[in-house]
Design a protein around this motif. Structure first.
Motif, mmCIF file in Angstrom:
data_model
loop_
_atom_site.group_PDB
_atom_site.id
_atom_site.type_symbol
_atom_site.label_atom_id
_atom_site.label_comp_id
_atom_site.label_asym_id
_atom_site.label_seq_id
_atom_site.Cartn_x
_atom_site.Cartn_y
_atom_site.Cartn_z
ATOM 1 N N VAL A 14 0.829 -1.208 0.000
ATOM 2 C CA VAL A 14 0.000 0.000 0.000
ATOM 3 C C VAL A 14 0.864 1.259 0.000
ATOM 4 O O VAL A 14 2.004 1.244 0.453
ATOM 5 C CB VAL A 14 -0.963 0.039 1.216
ATOM 6 N N ARG A 20 0.957 7.171 -5.113
ATOM 7 C CA ARG A 20 0.705 6.315 -6.275
ATOM 8 C C ARG A 20 0.532 7.145 -7.543
ATOM 9 O O ARG A 20 1.058 6.788 -8.600
ATOM 10 C CB ARG A 20 -0.531 5.436 -6.036
ATOM 11 N N GLU A 45 -8.253 1.010 -0.417
ATOM 12 C CA GLU A 45 -7.167 0.383 0.332
ATOM 13 C C GLU A 45 -7.681 -0.573 1.408
ATOM 14 O O GLU A 45 -7.097 -1.632 1.640
ATOM 15 C CB GLU A 45 -6.299 1.475 0.959
ATOM 16 N N TYR A 48 -8.191 -4.215 0.365
ATOM 17 C CA TYR A 48 -6.978 -5.028 0.277
ATOM 18 C C TYR A 48 -6.406 -5.335 1.659
ATOM 19 O O TYR A 48 -5.937 -6.446 1.911
ATOM 20 C CB TYR A 48 -5.944 -4.327 -0.603
ATOM 21 N N LYS A 49 -6.445 -4.357 2.545
ATOM 22 C CA LYS A 49 -5.930 -4.572 3.898
ATOM 23 C C LYS A 49 -6.682 -5.688 4.608
ATOM 24 O O LYS A 49 -6.086 -6.484 5.325
ATOM 25 C CB LYS A 49 -6.013 -3.286 4.712
ATOM 26 N N ARG A 57 4.089 -1.524 3.618
ATOM 27 C CA ARG A 57 3.893 -0.086 3.398
ATOM 28 C C ARG A 57 5.050 0.434 2.542
ATOM 29 O O ARG A 57 6.195 0.354 2.958
ATOM 30 C CB ARG A 57 3.817 0.631 4.738
#
Length: 71
Positions: A14, A20, A45, A48-49, A57
């Motif tokens: 992430v 990004r 996010e 996905y977490k 990270r």
């Protein structure tokens, strides 16, 4: 794509949206608008977490090399 059902472990990397965006603009020859469309097409996010077995990270103050060494 529900790929996690085929994986024994999910490693999720992430970074903040602005980070990004900057990386896409530096790497690809596209407009800011096109880059934002690419980012917005992805799930948020948290999605996905919640599925991650390992969370990496990839932004300051974290060091990607050090994060990966911990794996």
């Amino acid at each position: 794509s529900d790929i996690q059902r085929y994986c024994s472990k999910m490693i999720v990397v992430v970074a903040p949206e602005e980070e990004r965006l900057a990386r896409i603009l530096q790497r690809d020859d596209i407009t800011r608008e096109s880059a934002m469309l690419r980012i917005k097409a992805q799930k948020d996010e948290q999605y996905y977490k919640e599925r991650a077995d390992i969370l990496v990270r990839n932004y300051a103050p974290y060091n990607l090399s050090q994060e990966l060494e911990l794996l």
